[in-house]
Design a protein around this motif. Structure first.
Motif, PDB file in Angstrom:
ATOM      1  N   ILE A   1       0.335  -2.074   7.486  1.00  0.00           N
ATOM      2  CA  ILE A   1       0.546  -1.361   6.223  1.00  0.00           C
ATOM      3  C   ILE A   1       1.614  -2.133   5.464  1.00  0.00           C
ATOM      4  O   ILE A   1       2.700  -2.383   6.001  1.00  0.00           O
TER       5      ILE A   1
ATOM      6  N   LEU B   1       0.713  -1.885  13.224  1.00  0.00           N
ATOM      7  CA  LEU B   1       0.420  -0.693  14.018  1.00  0.00           C
ATOM      8  C   LEU B   1      -0.169  -1.079  15.374  1.00  0.00           C
ATOM      9  O   LEU B   1      -0.739  -2.171  15.526  1.00  0.00           O
TER      10      LEU B   1
ATOM     11  N   ARG C   1       1.464  10.690   3.035  1.00  0.00           N
ATOM     12  CA  ARG C   1       0.297  10.381   3.879  1.00  0.00           C
ATOM     13  C   ARG C   1       0.764  10.211   5.321  1.00  0.00           C
ATOM     14  O   ARG C   1       1.787   9.566   5.557  1.00  0.00           O
ATOM     15  N   VAL C   2       0.006  10.762   6.262  1.00  0.00           N
ATOM     16  CA  VAL C   2       0.387  10.618   7.675  1.00  0.00           C
ATOM     17  C   VAL C   2      -0.658   9.766   8.382  1.00  0.00           C
ATOM     18  O   VAL C   2      -1.856  10.007   8.261  1.00  0.00           O
ATOM     19  N   VAL C   3      -0.196   8.749   9.088  1.00  0.00           N
ATOM     20  CA  VAL C   3      -1.071   7.888   9.889  1.00  0.00           C
ATOM     21  C   VAL C   3      -0.734   8.148  11.351  1.00  0.00           C
ATOM     22  O   VAL C   3       0.421   8.012  11.761  1.00  0.00           O
ATOM     23  N   ARG C   4      -1.740   8.559  12.137  1.00  0.00           N
ATOM     24  CA  ARG C   4      -1.504   8.831  13.565  1.00  0.00           C
ATOM     25  C   ARG C   4      -1.610   7.541  14.357  1.00  0.00           C
ATOM     26  O   ARG C   4      -2.679   7.185  14.844  1.00  0.00           O
ATOM     27  N   ASP C   5      -0.511   6.839  14.467  1.00  0.00           N
ATOM     28  CA  ASP C   5      -0.485   5.572  15.195  1.00  0.00           C
ATOM     29  C   ASP C   5       0.970   5.289  15.533  1.00  0.00           C
ATOM     30  O   ASP C   5       1.868   6.076  15.211  1.00  0.00           O
TER      31      ASP C   5
ATOM     32  N   THR D   1       4.187   6.685   3.171  1.00  0.00           N
ATOM     33  CA  THR D   1       3.316   6.798   4.340  1.00  0.00           C
ATOM     34  C   THR D   1       4.191   6.987   5.575  1.00  0.00           C
ATOM     35  O   THR D   1       5.139   6.222   5.780  1.00  0.00           O
TER      36      THR D   1
ATOM     37  N   VAL E   1       4.210   7.190   9.708  1.00  0.00           N
ATOM     38  CA  VAL E   1       3.420   6.817  10.886  1.00  0.00           C
ATOM     39  C   VAL E   1       4.027   7.475  12.122  1.00  0.00           C
ATOM     40  O   VAL E   1       5.244   7.353  12.357  1.00  0.00           O
TER      41      VAL E   1
ATOM     42  N   VAL F   1       7.278   2.952   4.043  1.00  0.00           N
ATOM     43  CA  VAL F   1       6.658   3.403   5.289  1.00  0.00           C
ATOM     44  C   VAL F   1       7.777   3.926   6.190  1.00  0.00           C
ATOM     45  O   VAL F   1       8.821   3.283   6.333  1.00  0.00           O
TER      46      VAL F   1
ATOM     47  N   ASP G   1      -2.832  -0.094  16.680  1.00  0.00           N
ATOM     48  CA  ASP G   1      -4.282  -0.327  16.614  1.00  0.00           C
ATOM     49  C   ASP G   1      -4.617  -1.690  16.011  1.00  0.00           C
ATOM     50  O   ASP G   1      -5.778  -2.041  15.866  1.00  0.00           O
TER      51      ASP G   1
ATOM     52  N   THR H   1       0.814  -1.210   0.000  1.00  0.00           N
ATOM     53  CA  THR H   1       0.000   0.000   0.000  1.00  0.00           C
ATOM     54  C   THR H   1       0.849   1.263   0.000  1.00  0.00           C
ATOM     55  O   THR H   1       0.318   2.345  -0.035  1.00  0.00           O
TER      56      THR H   1
END
Ligand code: FAD
Ligand code: GLY
Length: 394
Positions: free
Chosen positions: A211, A205, A179-183, A38, A40, A15, A207, A11
């Motif tokens: 990814i 992650l 892209r920013v993922v808050r995790d 991405t 994180v 990362v 959660d 994806t």
């Protein structure tokens, strides 16, 4: 345990775990190079990058025995100006770069003897240093106390407003499509491709989601060791080194009290004062081995203010705007950890200790080169993650 054999839909091309100056500078550069990136980060606001003083100080930070680090820091300051200009253009705001240099001052004869010894070492490494008597120091900085014994001007040091700089990196990365993922990344995932150590498949992650990516860059500062799948030797090598620091402000209408960064040694204790264009003066910093503790203590605030006021009494007129503590990502040899590690596709960019703001552009260059299958600058050779594998620190 890394999940061997997992097959994830890819994806992202890459990362990045960690959105301090190091991870964000890499993300921006990688996206500019056309990669799908991405980033994180839990964005808890505890990044060292937001606490730092912002000195770009390869000369006044050069210490005995750190020749390889000095070489990469010199490369870094030479690169910073162009990088900052490009960043300001991309982000649409200034980063507060200052080029006035560092004035190192010694409070008493013992402090001066130590400064002279360090200056001889820095000169022997080819660095510029101009010795000044007390009067000449006060010609450069008129608010210095006449009690200052003497000083040395390191004209090649710069500084940047690290908060404006971090914000600019984040804006530029977003504009470049990161892209920013808050995790929080808990694990680097790998799959078995027949090669020893396998190949990176992505990240897991906190959660519970995954990814997928062929390349993962771990840039999680002092938290690098919390991520499963990073080689154990590198996880063990990076530790938090606490630094407490103050932010002072000029009262409305008061002209700037200093123009150079001032580094003072006061009866053996070090303190620095870094001026900003917006009227802030940063006073730092402690260096404490206390694990992940970020408590601000009354004793540290007292000591920093006492030493700052000893050399610059007018400091007492400034407003105490903020006290804070951050965690430098320290390593056993004080050097960064940058390059390939463990399974194919895993890169580390961590351990920047006292100089991560300064080194962020050249670290981004080095990792972007690796992601493009090219070699990084030769100055990085001593800082490969593998140096901690079996032989300890070289
Ligand atoms: P950080 O800025 O700490 O960022 C790491 C990021 O990783 C954080 O945002 C965190 O939320 C994120 N993270 C953590 N765990 C995970 C996870 N599992 N998954 C995803 N993300 C995660 N350097 C200079 O060059 N000049 C200076 O004058 C200077 N002064 C300093 C003064 C002090 C008091 C301190 C504390 C540091 C100073 N430094 C200075 C050092 C500099 O701040 C650091 O070297 C630099 O900020 C490190 O950047 P980083 O991006 O690696 O780490
Ligand atoms: N480089 C300044 C500090 O780490 O405090």
């Amino acid at each position: 345990m890394p999940a061997k054999g997992v097959e994830l839909a890819v994806t992202a091309d890459v990362v990045i775990a960690g959105g301090g100056v190091i991870g964000t500078a890499i993300a921006w550069r990688a996206a500019q190079a056309g990669l799908d990136v991405t980033l994180v980060d839990p964005e808890r606001g505890d990044a060292a990058s937001l606490v730092a003083a912002g000195m770009l100080a390869p000369v006044s930070e050069a210490l005995f025995g750190e020749g390889a680090l000095l070489r990469v820091n010199l490369l870094a300051v030479a690169r910073f100006g162009l990088f900052a200009a490009e960043l300001e253009e991309a982000a649409g705001h200034q980063v507060g770069l200052r080029r006035e240099g560092t004035l190192a001052v010694a409070y008493d004869p013992g402090d001066y003897a130590a400064l002279v010894r360090l200056t001889a070492f820095r000169r022997s490494a080819g660095l510029d240093a101009e010795e000044l008597d007390s009067r000449a120091c006060r010609k450069l900085e008129s608010f210095l106390t006449p009690d200052v014994h003497g000083g040395v001007l390191f004209a090649a040091d710069w500084s940047v407003d690290n908060r404006r700089y971090t914000a600019a990196l984040r804006a530029a990365a977003a504009r470049a499509g990161v892209r920013v993922v808050r995790d929080r990344v808990t694990e680097v995932l790998t799959r078995d491709d027949g090669a020893a150590g396998g190949r990176v498949a992505g990240v897991r992650l906190a959660d519970g989601g995954d990814i997928g990516a062929d390349r993962v860059v771990v840039a999680a500062g002092c938290w690098t060791g919390t991520i499963t799948g990073v080689p154990a030797s590198a996880r063990a090598a990076v530790r938090p080194v606490k630094g407490q620091l103050l932010r002072l402000r000029h009262p409305r209408g008061m002209p700037p009290v200093i123009t150079h960064t001032i580094r003072a040694t006061v009866r053996g204790a070090d303190v620095y004062l870094v001026p900003r264009a917006d009227g802030e003066v940063v006073v730092g910093a402690t260096s404490e081995e206390r694990g992940p503790d970020r408590t601000v203590t009354a004793g540290a605030v007292h000591d920093l203010l006492r030493d700052a006021m000893s050399v610059l009494p007018v400091t007492s007129e400034l407003e105490l705007a903020e006290t804070c503590a951050g965690l430098r990502p320290g390593t056993p040899d004080n050097g960064p950890v940058v390059g390939e590690a463990g399974p194919d596709g895993l890169l580390l960019a961590t351990g920047h200790y006292r100089n991560g703001i300064l080194m962020s552009p050249v670290t981004a260059d080095a990792i972007a080169a690796r992601l493009a299958g090219q070699a990084a600058a030769p100055e990085w050779e001593p800082f490969a993650p593998g140096r901690f594998d079996t032989e300890g620190v070289r």
